[in-house]
Design a protein around this motif. Structure first.
Motif, PDB file in Angstrom:
ATOM      1  N   GLU A  24       1.138  -1.165  -0.137  1.00  0.00           N
ATOM      2  CA  GLU A  24       0.036   0.051   0.079  1.00  0.00           C
ATOM      3  C   GLU A  24       0.960   1.126   0.248  1.00  0.00           C
ATOM      4  N   LYS A  25       0.350   1.788  -1.084  1.00  0.00           N
ATOM      5  CA  LYS A  25       1.372   3.533  -1.051  1.00  0.00           C
ATOM      6  C   LYS A  25       0.014   4.851  -1.127  1.00  0.00           C
ATOM      7  N   PRO A  26       0.173   5.326  -0.244  1.00  0.00           N
ATOM      8  CA  PRO A  26      -0.691   6.830  -0.593  1.00  0.00           C
ATOM      9  C   PRO A  26      -0.607   7.398  -2.147  1.00  0.00           C
ATOM     10  N   LEU A  27      -2.003   8.182  -3.150  1.00  0.00           N
ATOM     11  CA  LEU A  27      -1.676   8.524  -4.226  1.00  0.00           C
ATOM     12  C   LEU A  27      -1.185   9.704  -3.562  1.00  0.00           C
ATOM     13  N   SER A  28       0.795  10.316  -4.356  1.00  0.00           N
ATOM     14  CA  SER A  28       1.210  11.619  -4.402  1.00  0.00           C
ATOM     15  C   SER A  28       0.834  12.494  -5.249  1.00  0.00           C
ATOM     16  N   ASN A  29       0.433  14.011  -4.789  1.00  0.00           N
ATOM     17  CA  ASN A  29       0.827  14.752  -6.081  1.00  0.00           C
ATOM     18  C   ASN A  29       2.598  15.790  -6.523  1.00  0.00           C
ATOM     19  N   SER A  30       2.975  15.287  -5.786  1.00  0.00           N
ATOM     20  CA  SER A  30       4.275  15.641  -5.805  1.00  0.00           C
ATOM     21  C   SER A  30       5.518  14.974  -6.676  1.00  0.00           C
ATOM     22  N   VAL A  31       6.044  15.850  -7.376  1.00  0.00           N
ATOM     23  CA  VAL A  31       7.066  14.578  -8.094  1.00  0.00           C
ATOM     24  C   VAL A  31       7.948  13.473  -7.031  1.00  0.00           C
ATOM     25  N   GLU A  32       8.001  12.072  -7.710  1.00  0.00           N
ATOM     26  CA  GLU A  32       8.715  11.564  -6.975  1.00  0.00           C
ATOM     27  C   GLU A  32      10.023  11.974  -7.091  1.00  0.00           C
ATOM     28  N   LYS A  33      10.632  11.696  -5.784  1.00  0.00           N
ATOM     29  CA  LYS A  33      11.942  12.001  -4.886  1.00  0.00           C
ATOM     30  C   LYS A  33      13.176  10.433  -6.233  1.00  0.00           C
ATOM     31  N   GLN A  34      14.217  10.825  -6.035  1.00  0.00           N
ATOM     32  CA  GLN A  34      15.140  10.297  -6.926  1.00  0.00           C
ATOM     33  C   GLN A  34      16.044  10.118  -6.491  1.00  0.00           C
ATOM     34  N   VAL A  35      16.633   8.901  -5.978  1.00  0.00           N
ATOM     35  CA  VAL A  35      17.602   9.085  -4.409  1.00  0.00           C
ATOM     36  C   VAL A  35      18.685   8.266  -5.817  1.00  0.00           C
ATOM     37  N   ILE A  36      20.085   9.243  -5.730  1.00  0.00           N
ATOM     38  CA  ILE A  36      21.078   9.338  -7.107  1.00  0.00           C
ATOM     39  C   ILE A  36      22.243   9.287  -5.379  1.00  0.00           C
ATOM     40  N   LYS A  37      22.600   8.200  -6.352  1.00  0.00           N
ATOM     41  CA  LYS A  37      24.033   8.186  -5.496  1.00  0.00           C
ATOM     42  C   LYS A  37      25.171   7.018  -6.563  1.00  0.00           C
TER      43      LYS A  37
ATOM     44  N   TYR B 167      17.283  21.773  -5.059  1.00  0.00           N
ATOM     45  CA  TYR B 167      17.203  20.431  -5.531  1.00  0.00           C
ATOM     46  C   TYR B 167      18.506  19.996  -5.581  1.00  0.00           C
ATOM     47  N   PHE B 168      19.795  21.029  -5.726  1.00  0.00           N
ATOM     48  CA  PHE B 168      21.042  20.923  -5.458  1.00  0.00           C
ATOM     49  C   PHE B 168      21.716  20.626  -3.644  1.00  0.00           C
ATOM     50  N   VAL B 169      20.710  20.827  -2.921  1.00  0.00           N
ATOM     51  CA  VAL B 169      20.835  20.085  -1.444  1.00  0.00           C
ATOM     52  C   VAL B 169      20.292  18.651  -1.041  1.00  0.00           C
ATOM     53  N   GLU B 170      19.419  18.197  -2.069  1.00  0.00           N
ATOM     54  CA  GLU B 170      19.296  16.695  -2.809  1.00  0.00           C
ATOM     55  C   GLU B 170      20.119  16.437  -3.442  1.00  0.00           C
ATOM     56  N   ARG B 171      20.283  16.304  -4.141  1.00  0.00           N
ATOM     57  CA  ARG B 171      21.554  15.384  -4.281  1.00  0.00           C
ATOM     58  C   ARG B 171      22.827  15.608  -3.758  1.00  0.00           C
ATOM     59  N   VAL B 172      23.138  16.248  -3.174  1.00  0.00           N
ATOM     60  CA  VAL B 172      24.155  16.603  -2.846  1.00  0.00           C
ATOM     61  C   VAL B 172      24.177  15.806  -0.692  1.00  0.00           C
TER      62      VAL B 172
ATOM     63  N   PRO C 115      15.532  13.872   4.386  1.00  0.00           N
ATOM     64  CA  PRO C 115      14.580  13.400   4.178  1.00  0.00           C
ATOM     65  C   PRO C 115      14.158  15.421   3.770  1.00  0.00           C
ATOM     66  N   ASP C 116      12.966  15.448   3.129  1.00  0.00           N
ATOM     67  CA  ASP C 116      12.512  16.170   2.010  1.00  0.00           C
ATOM     68  C   ASP C 116      12.237  17.669   3.838  1.00  0.00           C
TER      69      ASP C 116
ATOM     70  N   MET D  45      15.036  17.796 -13.955  1.00  0.00           N
ATOM     71  CA  MET D  45      15.990  16.345 -13.711  1.00  0.00           C
ATOM     72  C   MET D  45      15.291  14.696 -13.658  1.00  0.00           C
ATOM     73  N   ASN D  46      14.427  14.764 -13.353  1.00  0.00           N
ATOM     74  CA  ASN D  46      13.596  13.342 -13.772  1.00  0.00           C
ATOM     75  C   ASN D  46      13.733  13.040 -14.842  1.00  0.00           C
ATOM     76  N   GLU D  47      12.717  13.752 -16.363  1.00  0.00           N
ATOM     77  CA  GLU D  47      12.580  14.341 -17.425  1.00  0.00           C
ATOM     78  C   GLU D  47      14.266  13.628 -17.959  1.00  0.00           C
ATOM     79  N   HIS D  48      15.330  14.877 -17.467  1.00  0.00           N
ATOM     80  CA  HIS D  48      15.992  14.465 -18.551  1.00  0.00           C
ATOM     81  C   HIS D  48      17.615  14.048 -17.619  1.00  0.00           C
ATOM     82  N   PRO D  49      17.392  13.107 -17.455  1.00  0.00           N
ATOM     83  CA  PRO D  49      18.441  12.396 -16.847  1.00  0.00           C
ATOM     84  C   PRO D  49      19.770  12.810 -17.418  1.00  0.00           C
ATOM     85  N   GLU D  50      19.852  13.083 -18.497  1.00  0.00           N
ATOM     86  CA  GLU D  50      21.252  13.283 -19.476  1.00  0.00           C
ATOM     87  C   GLU D  50      21.890  14.726 -18.585  1.00  0.00           C
TER      88      GLU D  50
END
Length: 344
Positions: A20-33, A225-230, A235-236, A309-314
Motif C-alpha cells: 500500500e502506498k498513498p497517492l501523491s501529487n508531488s514529483v517523485e524523488k529519485q535518490v541518486i548515489k 534540488y542541489f541540497v537533495e543531490r549532495v 528527508p524533504d 531532472m527526472n525527465e532529463h537524466p542526461e
C-alpha cells in the motif's frame, strides 16, 4: 473552505498485490548515489573553536585562536589585516570572558557532543559536491558560539563559520530572536542542510534581468534540488524546512495551490511585492490560505526542477546549476499537476 481541510478527504489508492502506498501529487524523488562518488577523497573537518573559546582565560588565548586559524580570523572579524589588532583581542576577550556567556557556551559545547554525525554528513556532502562540481574546493568549517550575537552562518570561498548556539533547538536556555514560524528550522538536524543550501549560492547561476516570479521559483528550486543531490538521504522536510504535517497538506492540496498560480496568471509577474508574497519568508501565504505555509513558491520551484531532472537524466547537476533560463527549465519539465480542486 481553507485548503488544509482537504487532507482529511484525500483517498489512498492501492494496487493489487503491491504494498500500500498513498497517492501523491508531488514529483517523485529519485535518490541518486553514483558509486564513483564513494571513492572520492575529501577533507571535511569541523574545527571546534567553540571548545577553545570556552577554555579562554586570558587575552593571549584569544590572540592564539586568531593566529591558529587565519581563515576564521578573516571571516569572523571581516578582517583585511594579516593579524588581529589589539582592540579586536580586547573586545573578543571581554565578550567570551563574560560569566553569562561562559555558562551558555558550556551548554552549547556539551549539547553538541563530539558532533560525529555532523562530521559524517559533512563528508558525504563534500564528496558529492566534489563529484558533481568541477570548481568545488572544500571550505574549512569552523564552529563557534556567540551568544546569538552573530549570524547563524557566514560563507566565503574558503571558510564557513557556524554559530552552534543558533541550532541548539527548543530546549536551549536561549533561542534566536526570530519569528516563531522560523524557529523550528533552528535545531541540530537542520544545520548541515542549511549549510548546503548556503553553499549552493556559489554555483546557482541565474539571469538577473529575469525578474519574474517563475525565475525566483526556479532559482530556489535549483537550490533545494542541489541540497537533495549532495545529501541524497536527507528527508524533504529537512531540506525545505516544512514539518511532515505541512508537507502532507501541501501535497494533498497541490491542485488548489497550483490552480491559484494558473488562475491568477502570476508565474510571469515581475512585481517584487508579488514575488515576495510567494517566495519570501512568512508564516503562511495569505493569498492562498492562512494554512498554506510560507515560501510555497520555493517548494513549487523545487518540484518543477525535480521534474525537469527526472525527465532529463542526461543533464548533470553542474549543467543544471549553470542553466540561467528559468522558462526553459519550466517548459522542458512538463510540470503540470492536476488542477481539479482538492477542497470542496
Amino acid at each position: 473552505m481553507k485548503f488544509w481541510i482537504a487532507i482529511l478527504f484525500i483517498p489512498f489508492l492501492t494496487s493489487c498485490g503491491q504494498e500500500e502506498k498513498p497517492l501523491s501529487n508531488s514529483v517523485e524523488k529519485q535518490v541518486i548515489k553514483p558509486e564513483e562518488a564513494e571513492e572520492i577523497e575529501v577533507s571535511a573537518q569541523l574545527y571546534r573553536i567553540d571548545k577553545e573559546l570556552l577554555a579562554v582565560t586570558k587575552k593571549e588565548d584569544i590572540e592564539a585562536i586568531f593566529l591558529k586559524y587565519p581563515a576564521f580570523f578573516k571571516q569572523y572579524l571581516r578582517a583585511i589585516a594579516k593579524k588581529p589588532m589589539p582592540e579586536d583581542v580586547d573586545h573578543m576577550f571581554a565578550h567570551y570572558n563574560n560569566p553569562g556567556l561562559k555558562a551558555f557556551g558550556a551548554e552549547v559545547v556539551n549539547g553538541w557532543g563530539d558532533m560525529q554525525s555532523q562530521k559524517n554528513d559533512l563528508t558525504t556532502m563534500f564528496r558529492f559536491m566534489k563529484y558533481y562540481l568541477k570548481d568545488f574546493k572544500e571550505p574549512k568549517v569552523y564552529t563557534i558560539y556567540s551568544g546569538l550575537m552573530e549570524p547563524d552562518m557566514s560563507f566565503s570561498d574558503s571558510a564557513i563559520v557556524v554559530c552552534l548556539d543558533w541550532y541548539m533547538g527548543p530546549k536551549a536556555a536561549h533561542r534566536p530572536n526570530i519569528y516563531e514560524y522560523m524557529l523550528s528550522r533552528y535545531d541540530k538536524p537542520y544545520m548541515i542542510p542549511m549549510m548546503a543550501l548556503g553553499m549552493s549560492t556559489k554555483f546557482n547561476k541565474n539571469n538577473v534581468a529575469d525578474e519574474t516570479l517563475l525565475a525566483e521559483m526556479i532559482y530556489y528550486g535549483k537550490a533545494h534540488y542541489f541540497v537533495e543531490r549532495v545529501l541524497p538521504d536527507l528527508p524533504d522536510s529537512l531540506n525545505i524546512g516544512y514539518s511532515s504535517k505541512e508537507l502532507a497538506a501541501v501535497d494533498a492540496n497541490l491542485p488548489v495551490i497550483w490552480g491559484h498560480f494558473i488562475d491568477r496568471k502570476i508565474l510571469f509577474e515581475t512585481s517584487r511585492k508579488i514575488v515576495e508574497q510567494y517566495t519570501g519568508e512568512g508564516p503562511f501565504v495569505n493569498e492562498i490560505s492562512n494554512d498554506c505555509p510560507g515560501r510555497i513558491g520555493r517548494w513549487l520551484g523545487w518540484q518543477i526542477v525535480r521534474k525537469y531532472m527526472n525527465e532529463h537524466p542526461e543533464v548533470t547537476l553542474q549543467e543544471l546549476m549553470d542553466e540561467q533560463d528559468a522558462s526553459k527549465i519550466f517548459k522542458l519539465s512538463g510540470y503540470k499537476p492536476p488542477l481539479k480542486n482538492a477542497a470542496k
